[in-house]
Structure formats: C-alpha cells, structure tokens
Scaffold this motif. Structure first.
Motif, PDB file in Angstrom:
ATOM      1  N   ARG A   3       0.844  -1.201   0.000  1.00  0.00           N
ATOM      2  CA  ARG A   3       0.000   0.000   0.000  1.00  0.00           C
ATOM      3  C   ARG A   3       0.880   1.252   0.000  1.00  0.00           C
ATOM      4  O   ARG A   3       0.613   2.220  -0.695  1.00  0.00           O
ATOM      5  CB  ARG A   3      -0.937  -0.018   1.209  1.00  0.00           C
ATOM      6  N   GLU A  26      -9.861   1.799   1.702  1.00  0.00           N
ATOM      7  CA  GLU A  26     -10.446   0.680   0.952  1.00  0.00           C
ATOM      8  C   GLU A  26      -9.387  -0.164   0.254  1.00  0.00           C
ATOM      9  O   GLU A  26      -9.704  -1.193  -0.338  1.00  0.00           O
ATOM     10  CB  GLU A  26     -11.408   1.210  -0.109  1.00  0.00           C
ATOM     11  N   HIS A  28      -6.262  -2.602   0.366  1.00  0.00           N
ATOM     12  CA  HIS A  28      -5.634  -3.553   1.283  1.00  0.00           C
ATOM     13  C   HIS A  28      -4.564  -4.337   0.546  1.00  0.00           C
ATOM     14  O   HIS A  28      -4.636  -4.531  -0.661  1.00  0.00           O
ATOM     15  CB  HIS A  28      -6.670  -4.524   1.847  1.00  0.00           C
ATOM     16  N   GLU A  29      -3.604  -4.798   1.284  1.00  0.00           N
ATOM     17  CA  GLU A  29      -2.559  -5.628   0.702  1.00  0.00           C
ATOM     18  C   GLU A  29      -3.059  -7.061   0.589  1.00  0.00           C
ATOM     19  O   GLU A  29      -3.810  -7.534   1.439  1.00  0.00           O
ATOM     20  CB  GLU A  29      -1.292  -5.554   1.547  1.00  0.00           C
ATOM     21  N   GLU A  32      -3.013  -9.343   3.536  1.00  0.00           N
ATOM     22  CA  GLU A  32      -4.037  -9.149   4.561  1.00  0.00           C
ATOM     23  C   GLU A  32      -5.276  -9.986   4.263  1.00  0.00           C
ATOM     24  O   GLU A  32      -5.914 -10.507   5.181  1.00  0.00           O
ATOM     25  CB  GLU A  32      -4.428  -7.666   4.649  1.00  0.00           C
ATOM     26  N   VAL A  33      -5.591 -10.118   2.996  1.00  0.00           N
ATOM     27  CA  VAL A  33      -6.748 -10.924   2.597  1.00  0.00           C
ATOM     28  C   VAL A  33      -6.429 -12.408   2.753  1.00  0.00           C
ATOM     29  O   VAL A  33      -7.237 -13.178   3.281  1.00  0.00           O
ATOM     30  CB  VAL A  33      -7.168 -10.609   1.141  1.00  0.00           C
ATOM     31  N   VAL A  38      -8.379  -9.085   6.650  1.00  0.00           N
ATOM     32  CA  VAL A  38      -9.475  -8.324   6.050  1.00  0.00           C
ATOM     33  C   VAL A  38     -10.224  -9.249   5.102  1.00  0.00           C
ATOM     34  O   VAL A  38      -9.667 -10.205   4.574  1.00  0.00           O
ATOM     35  CB  VAL A  38      -8.998  -7.060   5.280  1.00  0.00           C
TER      36      VAL A  38
END
Length: 79
Positions: A3, A26, A28-29, A32-33, A38
């Motif tokens: 990011r 809004e 995200h890396e 992170e998902v 997130v």
C-alpha cells in the motif's frame, strides 16, 4: 503488493483517490486478505482488483526459481 508503494507510484490508485472515487482505507494488501485479516469479497456481486506494483524482490525471487528449473531441466545456456 505494498500500500505504501502504491501511494507513491500507482497511478491506477492515486487518481481515483484524488478524484474522491476511492479511499486509501479501501485499499488492502493481498497478504491481509490471504491471512484473513481483512475480508476479500463480501458477496458474488463485489469486485476485487489486484494491482501489482512489481516489487523488485519478487522479480529476483521468480528469476532465481526460473533459473533453477532451467538448470534442472538441462535447458538454457550460461552467458
């Protein structure tokens, strides 16, 4: 990817943020998902976009992996 790097060099994200269409909150890396920090898509109607900035370390890593596979397969040549 990153990011922080995107804020500097990703026009595909910088322009929508500047225009008020997107907020950095809004963005995200991918990591992170993947780890569940997130949520990715909340429904089938959601759209997720992956923007790669080409982190140099990843380029080197894939180059090393490709070279190793080429040596294992006996293909290519030393220059």
């Amino acid at each position: 990817d990153s990011r922080e790097q995107s804020r500097i060099e990703s026009g595909d994200l910088i322009e929508p943020v500047a225009g008020g269409v997107l907020a950095w909150l809004e963005v995200h890396e991918l990591q992170e998902v993947v780890v569940g920090a997130v949520q990715g898509r909340g429904s089938d109607r959601d759209v997720v976009v992956f923007k790669s900035n080409g982190i140099a370390a990843w380029d080197v890593a894939i180059g090393v992996a490709a070279l190793g596979r080429a040596h294992e397969a006996g293909i290519g040549r030393v220059v």
